[in-house]
Scaffold this motif. Structure first.
Motif, PDB file in Angstrom:
ATOM      1  N   ASP A 131      46.586  38.942  51.058  1.00  0.00           N
ATOM      2  CA  ASP A 131      46.192  37.877  51.983  1.00  0.00           C
ATOM      3  C   ASP A 131      45.885  36.598  51.203  1.00  0.00           C
ATOM      4  O   ASP A 131      44.796  36.441  50.655  1.00  0.00           O
ATOM      5  CB  ASP A 131      44.980  38.330  52.786  1.00  0.00           C
ATOM      6  N   GLU A 132      46.844  35.692  51.164  1.00  0.00           N
ATOM      7  CA  GLU A 132      46.694  34.456  50.384  1.00  0.00           C
ATOM      8  C   GLU A 132      45.603  33.534  50.930  1.00  0.00           C
ATOM      9  O   GLU A 132      45.087  32.685  50.200  1.00  0.00           O
ATOM     10  CB  GLU A 132      48.032  33.706  50.335  1.00  0.00           C
ATOM     11  N   THR A 133      45.207  33.704  52.189  1.00  0.00           N
ATOM     12  CA  THR A 133      44.165  32.836  52.763  1.00  0.00           C
ATOM     13  C   THR A 133      42.807  33.082  52.120  1.00  0.00           C
ATOM     14  O   THR A 133      41.876  32.285  52.294  1.00  0.00           O
ATOM     15  CB  THR A 133      44.053  33.050  54.285  1.00  0.00           C
ATOM     16  N   LEU A 134      42.670  34.180  51.390  1.00  0.00           N
ATOM     17  CA  LEU A 134      41.417  34.483  50.711  1.00  0.00           C
ATOM     18  C   LEU A 134      41.235  33.656  49.428  1.00  0.00           C
ATOM     19  O   LEU A 134      40.112  33.505  48.927  1.00  0.00           O
ATOM     20  CB  LEU A 134      41.371  35.977  50.372  1.00  0.00           C
ATOM     21  N   LEU A 135      42.318  33.105  48.894  1.00  0.00           N
ATOM     22  CA  LEU A 135      42.261  32.410  47.600  1.00  0.00           C
ATOM     23  C   LEU A 135      41.232  31.278  47.529  1.00  0.00           C
ATOM     24  O   LEU A 135      40.465  31.207  46.553  1.00  0.00           O
ATOM     25  CB  LEU A 135      43.652  31.884  47.225  1.00  0.00           C
ATOM     26  N   PRO A 136      41.169  30.348  48.499  1.00  0.00           N
ATOM     27  CA  PRO A 136      40.173  29.267  48.401  1.00  0.00           C
ATOM     28  C   PRO A 136      38.743  29.789  48.348  1.00  0.00           C
ATOM     29  O   PRO A 136      37.916  29.270  47.600  1.00  0.00           O
ATOM     30  CB  PRO A 136      40.417  28.434  49.669  1.00  0.00           C
ATOM     31  N   ARG A 137      38.454  30.837  49.118  1.00  0.00           N
ATOM     32  CA  ARG A 137      37.100  31.393  49.107  1.00  0.00           C
ATOM     33  C   ARG A 137      36.819  32.121  47.798  1.00  0.00           C
ATOM     34  O   ARG A 137      35.685  32.111  47.298  1.00  0.00           O
ATOM     35  CB  ARG A 137      36.928  32.342  50.298  1.00  0.00           C
ATOM     36  N   MET A 138      37.831  32.759  47.226  1.00  0.00           N
ATOM     37  CA  MET A 138      37.649  33.412  45.924  1.00  0.00           C
ATOM     38  C   MET A 138      37.304  32.386  44.861  1.00  0.00           C
ATOM     39  O   MET A 138      36.383  32.581  44.051  1.00  0.00           O
ATOM     40  CB  MET A 138      38.915  34.180  45.543  1.00  0.00           C
ATOM     41  N   LEU A 139      38.033  31.263  44.852  1.00  0.00           N
ATOM     42  CA  LEU A 139      37.761  30.215  43.876  1.00  0.00           C
ATOM     43  C   LEU A 139      36.391  29.588  44.107  1.00  0.00           C
ATOM     44  O   LEU A 139      35.633  29.344  43.148  1.00  0.00           O
ATOM     45  CB  LEU A 139      38.858  29.145  43.948  1.00  0.00           C
ATOM     46  N   ALA A 140      36.058  29.329  45.375  1.00  0.00           N
ATOM     47  CA  ALA A 140      34.773  28.701  45.687  1.00  0.00           C
ATOM     48  C   ALA A 140      33.608  29.585  45.251  1.00  0.00           C
ATOM     49  O   ALA A 140      32.625  29.098  44.666  1.00  0.00           O
ATOM     50  CB  ALA A 140      34.690  28.410  47.184  1.00  0.00           C
ATOM     51  N   ARG A 141      33.709  30.890  45.499  1.00  0.00           N
ATOM     52  CA  ARG A 141      32.622  31.787  45.101  1.00  0.00           C
ATOM     53  C   ARG A 141      32.537  31.926  43.589  1.00  0.00           C
ATOM     54  O   ARG A 141      31.441  31.995  43.023  1.00  0.00           O
ATOM     55  CB  ARG A 141      32.810  33.157  45.744  1.00  0.00           C
ATOM     56  N   ALA A 142      33.674  31.961  42.934  1.00  0.00           N
ATOM     57  CA  ALA A 142      33.660  32.058  41.471  1.00  0.00           C
ATOM     58  C   ALA A 142      32.948  30.862  40.865  1.00  0.00           C
ATOM     59  O   ALA A 142      32.132  31.002  39.942  1.00  0.00           O
ATOM     60  CB  ALA A 142      35.085  32.151  40.939  1.00  0.00           C
ATOM     61  N   GLN A 143      33.243  29.665  41.375  1.00  0.00           N
ATOM     62  CA  GLN A 143      32.634  28.453  40.842  1.00  0.00           C
ATOM     63  C   GLN A 143      31.163  28.343  41.242  1.00  0.00           C
ATOM     64  O   GLN A 143      30.320  27.970  40.425  1.00  0.00           O
ATOM     65  CB  GLN A 143      33.414  27.232  41.312  1.00  0.00           C
ATOM     66  N   ALA A 144      30.835  28.690  42.481  1.00  0.00           N
ATOM     67  CA  ALA A 144      29.462  28.557  42.960  1.00  0.00           C
ATOM     68  C   ALA A 144      28.526  29.560  42.302  1.00  0.00           C
ATOM     69  O   ALA A 144      27.360  29.259  42.041  1.00  0.00           O
ATOM     70  CB  ALA A 144      29.427  28.721  44.478  1.00  0.00           C
ATOM     71  N   GLU A 145      29.037  30.755  42.028  1.00  0.00           N
ATOM     72  CA  GLU A 145      28.193  31.824  41.483  1.00  0.00           C
ATOM     73  C   GLU A 145      28.454  32.076  40.005  1.00  0.00           C
ATOM     74  O   GLU A 145      27.979  33.073  39.449  1.00  0.00           O
ATOM     75  CB  GLU A 145      28.406  33.102  42.298  1.00  0.00           C
ATOM     76  N   ASP A 146      29.241  31.195  39.369  1.00  0.00           N
ATOM     77  CA  ASP A 146      29.532  31.286  37.938  1.00  0.00           C
ATOM     78  C   ASP A 146      30.067  32.673  37.567  1.00  0.00           C
ATOM     79  O   ASP A 146      29.647  33.286  36.589  1.00  0.00           O
ATOM     80  CB  ASP A 146      28.277  30.967  37.112  1.00  0.00           C
ATOM     81  N   ALA A 147      31.004  33.155  38.377  1.00  0.00           N
ATOM     82  CA  ALA A 147      31.556  34.488  38.150  1.00  0.00           C
ATOM     83  C   ALA A 147      32.735  34.431  37.179  1.00  0.00           C
ATOM     84  O   ALA A 147      33.454  33.438  37.110  1.00  0.00           O
ATOM     85  CB  ALA A 147      32.015  35.099  39.473  1.00  0.00           C
ATOM     86  N   ASP A 148      32.914  35.522  36.426  1.00  0.00           N
ATOM     87  CA  ASP A 148      34.073  35.644  35.549  1.00  0.00           C
ATOM     88  C   ASP A 148      35.286  36.174  36.303  1.00  0.00           C
ATOM     89  O   ASP A 148      36.426  35.866  35.963  1.00  0.00           O
ATOM     90  CB  ASP A 148      33.770  36.606  34.393  1.00  0.00           C
ATOM     91  N   LEU A 149      35.022  37.000  37.315  1.00  0.00           N
ATOM     92  CA  LEU A 149      36.098  37.727  37.988  1.00  0.00           C
ATOM     93  C   LEU A 149      35.757  37.917  39.459  1.00  0.00           C
ATOM     94  O   LEU A 149      34.636  38.314  39.795  1.00  0.00           O
ATOM     95  CB  LEU A 149      36.275  39.097  37.312  1.00  0.00           C
ATOM     96  N   VAL A 150      36.714  37.607  40.317  1.00  0.00           N
ATOM     97  CA  VAL A 150      36.581  37.877  41.744  1.00  0.00           C
ATOM     98  C   VAL A 150      37.723  38.814  42.130  1.00  0.00           C
ATOM     99  O   VAL A 150      38.895  38.475  41.956  1.00  0.00           O
ATOM    100  CB  VAL A 150      36.642  36.594  42.598  1.00  0.00           C
ATOM    101  N   ILE A 151      37.371  39.997  42.640  1.00  0.00           N
ATOM    102  CA  ILE A 151      38.366  41.003  43.000  1.00  0.00           C
ATOM    103  C   ILE A 151      38.532  41.037  44.509  1.00  0.00           C
ATOM    104  O   ILE A 151      37.549  41.162  45.250  1.00  0.00           O
ATOM    105  CB  ILE A 151      37.946  42.395  42.502  1.00  0.00           C
ATOM    106  N   ALA A 152      39.768  40.935  44.967  1.00  0.00           N
ATOM    107  CA  ALA A 152      40.070  41.163  46.377  1.00  0.00           C
ATOM    108  C   ALA A 152      40.201  42.674  46.554  1.00  0.00           C
ATOM    109  O   ALA A 152      41.168  43.286  46.098  1.00  0.00           O
ATOM    110  CB  ALA A 152      41.351  40.446  46.773  1.00  0.00           C
ATOM    111  N   SER A 153      39.210  43.272  47.193  1.00  0.00           N
ATOM    112  CA  SER A 153      39.110  44.732  47.236  1.00  0.00           C
ATOM    113  C   SER A 153      39.639  45.300  48.540  1.00  0.00           C
ATOM    114  O   SER A 153      39.310  44.826  49.624  1.00  0.00           O
ATOM    115  CB  SER A 153      37.651  45.158  47.049  1.00  0.00           C
ATOM    116  N   ARG A 154      40.462  46.344  48.408  1.00  0.00           N
ATOM    117  CA  ARG A 154      40.965  47.065  49.574  1.00  0.00           C
ATOM    118  C   ARG A 154      39.941  48.054  50.109  1.00  0.00           C
ATOM    119  O   ARG A 154      40.045  48.498  51.258  1.00  0.00           O
ATOM    120  CB  ARG A 154      42.239  47.833  49.199  1.00  0.00           C
ATOM    121  N   PHE A 155      38.950  48.409  49.289  1.00  0.00           N
ATOM    122  CA  PHE A 155      38.052  49.496  49.638  1.00  0.00           C
ATOM    123  C   PHE A 155      36.586  49.070  49.720  1.00  0.00           C
ATOM    124  O   PHE A 155      35.697  49.908  49.714  1.00  0.00           O
ATOM    125  CB  PHE A 155      38.172  50.625  48.603  1.00  0.00           C
ATOM    126  N   LEU A 156      36.323  47.771  49.805  1.00  0.00           N
ATOM    127  CA  LEU A 156      34.939  47.305  49.857  1.00  0.00           C
ATOM    128  C   LEU A 156      34.274  47.746  51.149  1.00  0.00           C
ATOM    129  O   LEU A 156      33.102  48.117  51.177  1.00  0.00           O
ATOM    130  CB  LEU A 156      34.902  45.776  49.737  1.00  0.00           C
TER     131      LEU A 156
END
Length: 368
Positions: free
Chosen positions: A109-134
Motif C-alpha cells: 500500500d503506497e499510500t502509507l509512505l508519507p505517514r511512514m516518513l512523517a513518523r520516522a522524522q517526528a519520532e527520530d526512528a531508524d526504521l519504520v516497518i509496514a507490518s502485515r501482522f501488527l
C-alpha cells in the motif's frame, strides 16, 4: 482522472528515495509510478528501479520514464539475481537520508509512505516497518494459506535471533535511514529475500523501530522472486546470524548439502555391499559426489547455476576439488591423531579442514 507521471519540471532536492526491486514486471512500472505520484504529492522524492535483467523489458520502460524525469533511475543488474542484493544496491545508490523499499508487484500500500516518513522524522526512528501482522484482524489477501503460515513461523524463528521484538521482520515493505544500511552493508548477505531481517540482526546497536499496520494486497502481475528455496535461504541466514556471521549463509547450505551426501553415501554403500566393499565404496563415493554437485548447483550456487557443457566441465572440477579436500582431511586427521588426541577429535579436525577447503575451492574454481 489518472495522475500523470511528473516530468523534469517538477524535479527538486529529494527527501525520500523509493527503491523498487523488479523482475519481469514491465506491466506494473507505469501503474506504480502513477500510484507513487499520487501518494507522495507534495513531497520531493525519487525512485530507483533495481531490475535483475528482466526479459520483458522492465528496465527499458523504466529508463524511458527516466528520460522525462531525472528523479526516476534504473539499475539493471547483469548476472546477479535476488531481492536482498537488489535492495542493498538500490539503497546504496541513493542519497537521501531516508529510503523506502517497496515491491513492484503492487501488493504494498503506497499510500502509507508519507505517514511512514512523517513518523520516522517526528519520532527520530531508524526504521519504520509496514507490518502485515501488527493487527490480528488485518487481512492478508496476497498470501496463500501455506505462505501465510510459513511467514508466521519464520517470524517466530526470527525473534530467537533478533535483539528486539518486531511483528513482521520478514516484511518486504519498510523505510529506513540510509546510514543504518551503509553501516552494515558489508555484513549483509546479497543472496535470499529477507534483507530486513538481515539488517536488524546485523546492526551492532538496537535500531529505533516503529511498526505500522497495513493490508497486504493481491499481486498485480510480474514474476515473483520467491520460490521454495527461499526457506533454505532464510534458515541459512538464521544460522549465520546465530554464529555471529562466523559462518556465511552460503556455507551453511554447502555444509547441509555435504551432510546429505553422507546419507546418500551410506545408503548406496549398504545397498551395494553384495558387490564387495571396495567396489561398493567407490560407487557410493561417486554417487554422493554427484548428488552433492547437482544440489550445490541448484541450491548453494543457484545465482551462478551452470547448464549445458558448463555443467559437465564444472562437475569435473568439483570432483578434483573434492579429491584434494579428501586428501587434506586424511592428512590433518592423521597429524592430529599422531599427537595423541582421541580418534573422534582427530576425525572432526580432518572433516572441518576438508569441508572448509571444499567450500572455498568450489567457490573459486567451480562456481566463480
Amino acid at each position: 482522472m489518472q495522475p500523470s507521471i511528473p516530468d523534469a519540471a517538477s524535479a527538486g532536492p529529494a527527501r525520500l528515495t523509493v527503491v523498487v526491486p523488479t523482475y519481469n514486471e514491465r506491466g506494473n512500472v507505469t501503474a506504480l509510478l502513477k500510484k507513487l505520484t499520487l501518494a507522495l504529492a507534495g513531497l520531493s522524492w525519487r525512485v530507483v528501479f533495481v531490475d535483475d535483467n528482466s526479459k520483458d523489458g522492465t528496465a527499458r520502460l523504466a529508463r524511458k520514464h527516466a528520460v522525462r524525469n531525472p528523479n526516476i533511475q534504473c539499475l539493471q543488474r547483469i548476472g546477479r539475481r535476488g531481492l536482498s542484493g537488489a535492495v542493498i544496491e538500490g539503497v546504496l545508490a541513493s542519497a537521501t537520508d531516508y529510503v523506502a523499499v517497496i515491491d513492484g508487484d503492487l501488493q504494498h500500500d503506497e499510500t502509507l509512505l508519507p505517514r511512514m516518513l512523517a513518523r520516522a522524522q517526528a519520532e527520530d526512528a531508524d526504521l519504520v516497518i509496514a507490518s502485515r501482522f501488527l493487527d490480528a484482524e488485518t487481512k492478508v489477501r496476497g498470501l496463500s494459506a501455506y505462505r501465510l503460515a510459513g511467514s508466521r513461523l519464520a517470524t517466530l524463528l526470527g525473534r530467537v535471533v533478533l535483539r528486539t521484538r518486531v511483528n513482521d521482520p520478514m516484511s518486504g515493505y519498510f523505510l529506513i535511514r540510509r546510514a543504518r544500511v551503509e553501516a552494515v552493508a558489508e555484513r549483509l548477505s546479497p543472496e535470499g529475500f529477507k534483507v530486513l531481517f538481515d539488517i536488524i540482526a546485523s546492526s551492532p546497536q538496537p535500531l529505533r523501530i516503529i511498526e505500522m499496520g497495513y493490508e497486504f494486497g493481491d499481486r498485480g502481475g510480474g514474476q515473483s522472486k520467491m520460490d521454495r528455496r527461499v526457506v533454505l535461504d532464510y534458515l541459512s541466514l538464521v544460522v549465520a546470524k546465530l554464529s555471529r556471521d562466523l559462518i556465511a549463509p552460503r556455507m551453511v547450505i554447502f555444509l547441509a548439502v555435504g551432510a546429505s551426501g553422507v546419507i546418500v553415501h551410506l545408503g548406496v554403500l549398504r545397498a551395494l555391499l553384495f558387490l564387495g566393499f571396495t567396489q561398493a565404496q567407490f560407487i557410493a563415493a561417486a554417487t554422493a559426489m554427484t548428488t552433492n554437485y547437482l544440489l550445490n548447483n541448484s541450491l548453494t550456487y543457484r545465482d551462478r547455476r551452470k547448464s549445458g557443457v558448463a555443467l559437465l566441465t564444472g562437475y569435473v572440477r568439483f570432483c578434483v576439488v573434492c579429491s584434494l579436500g579428501l586428501a587434506a582431511n586424511v592428512t590433518v586427521a592423521s597429524l592430529v591423531s599422531e599427537h595423541g588426541e582421541v580418534w573422534w577429535l582427530a576425525g572432526i579436525a580432518g572433516a572441518a579442514v576438508g569441508a572448509l577447503w571444499n567450500y572455498v575451492a568450489s567457490s573459486l574454481a567451480v562456481w566463480r
